[in-house]
Design an enzyme around this catalytic site. Sequence first.
Site, PDB file in Angstrom:
ATOM      1  CG  ASP A  87      -1.867   1.119   1.322  1.00 42.39           C
ATOM      2  OD1 ASP A  87      -2.888   1.043   0.630  1.00 42.39           O
ATOM      3  OD2 ASP A  87      -1.616   2.084   2.072  1.00 42.39           O
ATOM      4  CD  GLU A 143      14.970 -15.354   3.410  1.00 47.10           C
ATOM      5  OE1 GLU A 143      14.442 -16.197   4.161  1.00 47.10           O
ATOM      6  OE2 GLU A 143      15.456 -14.281   3.832  1.00 47.10           O
TER       7      GLU A 143
HETATM    8  C1  NOJ Z   1      -4.303   3.294  -0.465  1.00 46.94           C
HETATM    9  C2  NOJ Z   1      -5.461   2.375  -0.284  1.00 46.94           C
HETATM   10  O1  NOJ Z   1      -5.755   1.759  -1.501  1.00 46.94           O
HETATM   11  C3  NOJ Z   1      -6.600   3.201   0.261  1.00 46.94           C
HETATM   12  O2  NOJ Z   1      -7.803   2.482   0.285  1.00 46.94           O
HETATM   13  C4  NOJ Z   1      -6.209   3.669   1.637  1.00 46.94           C
HETATM   14  O3  NOJ Z   1      -7.222   4.510   2.146  1.00 46.94           O
HETATM   15  C5  NOJ Z   1      -4.898   4.436   1.598  1.00 46.94           C
HETATM   16  N1  NOJ Z   1      -3.879   3.779   0.807  1.00 46.94           N
HETATM   17  C6  NOJ Z   1      -4.352   4.592   2.979  1.00 46.94           C
HETATM   18  O4  NOJ Z   1      -3.864   3.370   3.442  1.00 46.94           O
END
Ligand code: NOJ
Length: 540
Positions: free
Chosen positions: A204, A262
């Site tokens: 993310d 790994e």
């Molecule tokens: C990107 C994610 O896809 C989104 O849903 C989220 O709110 C933000 N990052 C924060 O983690």
Amino acid sequence: MTQQLSPNWWREAIIYQVYPRSFNDTNGDGVGDLPGITAKLDYIAQLGVDIVWISPFFKSPMKDFGYDISDYCDVDPLFGTLADFDAMIAKAHSLGLKIMIDQVMSHTSEQHAWFAESRKSRDNPKADWYVWADAAPDGNPPNNWMSVFGGSSWQWDTRRRQYYLHNFLVSQPDLNFHNPEVQQAHLDCLRFWLERGVDGVRMDACNFHFHDRQLRSNPPALVRDTATVSDVNPYGMQAHIHDKTQPENVAFLQRIRKLLDEYGAVAIGEVGADDSLAVMAEYTEGGDKLHMAYSFNLLTPQCSARHIRTQVEQFGARVKDGWASWSVGNHDAVRVMTRWGGDQPDPEFAKLVLAMQLSLKGTPCLYQGDELAFTESDVPFELLQDPYGITFWPEFKGRDGCRTPIAWEAATNGGFTEGKPWLPVDEKHIARAASVQERDPQSPLAFARRFIAWRRTMPQLTRGDITFFDAPEPVLALRRDAEGERSVLAVFNLGRDATTLPLPQAAGAQTITDPGLPGSVAADGTVTLPPYGAWFGYVK
Ligand code: NOJ
């Protein structure tokens, strides 16, 4: 399903994103869960995809619906247990599916034990695990950085009498990656899941890990980004040169890659940057960082053949061996049917978009429900859940409209839950429920299954080079070339009017009938496409 794995199998794969809250609820609490995913793995396998990316199901107070994690190494009771996870991955593997978890490393929940400790004092062992800063002399935040979700990205903390950084919600404090202990803690958490058998990780906001240590303010953007940031959000007014995408991140991604290697696992990164294509290229180049990356560049409100061509070409111009994943829909964007198809879009448009997305060079990432041609749901303000939407309502309605639960059956609540769904199930979706489409060979679902199965037989589409041709809007024309294979031409009509165009490259081409697309070609290369039609052919 991938049978014989080549080292670059992930380049030929298709990713399918499950947003677990809205996928399938088995315990009647109105929220989808891991046993619900397990029960639908056959459906996913029948679609023909390879990797299932599951949005976060870890312990969380759910302020950002799981993207605010309070324990990286446990399942939130709302979604089930670790035993449910083990059962899910075992079933997935038995079906030949790979499981990709979603790691939100950049920030935690404010309820994470790390943050609870960090905020206690300025000298506890975790005091430096988050990004803390003294106020400016006038009491204001230390600089002008902004939160993606609106306003300053600094929040005052009364105990430490300092500000802490949050690139997203106030309840999502940013970890300090300059501290090696933080990096190690994340590597340990990732290892926990790799040991449990996960095959990959979606990272993310993976360019948000580091910040400028000197906390320099961002300058104004020379050109305001309204393509990937809503124009009601001032976040797009800054050039984000100090708050994210810092050079130190490269070494961290290399550490992640070493760990993944790994276990033979793969990583896909989410990149939201001022020049996302350049960052996607940088992070995937050289085989020692991320395997692939995606951005919001095809999640934009407008769509044109030129826009799609430009993104793919510009990425191609920036990489030698880096790899893109192209995503046209996910849990953060208005559903593609509505975003690009307008009001009351024709289900044929879903077929066209899928065929087009799966013909680009890169690993496609599909979002649950797009294979069913689901449109954006209209969620009234009273039922809104997404804090981002609540802040910017009504000009920007947030992300609930693409997160309404999947309609599996033409039944109450679409058969998603026996309880009250956390977001309403859309009546329009119930009319297009998965079980209804299963019975209709002309349905978007049936088409998706056929097209994906055919694509698997076409090395040109899974690993070939890509070349675009000039064609009048709204037509996208391209060629895919793989060594030892006949070249494939593909022409897509993104518009709702039929069109005929001369395409000299198609002269003498032989139509490929397998994907079942309605376009045709004359001997001189004139291509005829019905509304939302496409044509594929072998070039002589
Ligand atoms: C990107 C994610 O896809 C989104 O849903 C989220 O709110 C933000 N990052 C924060 O983690």
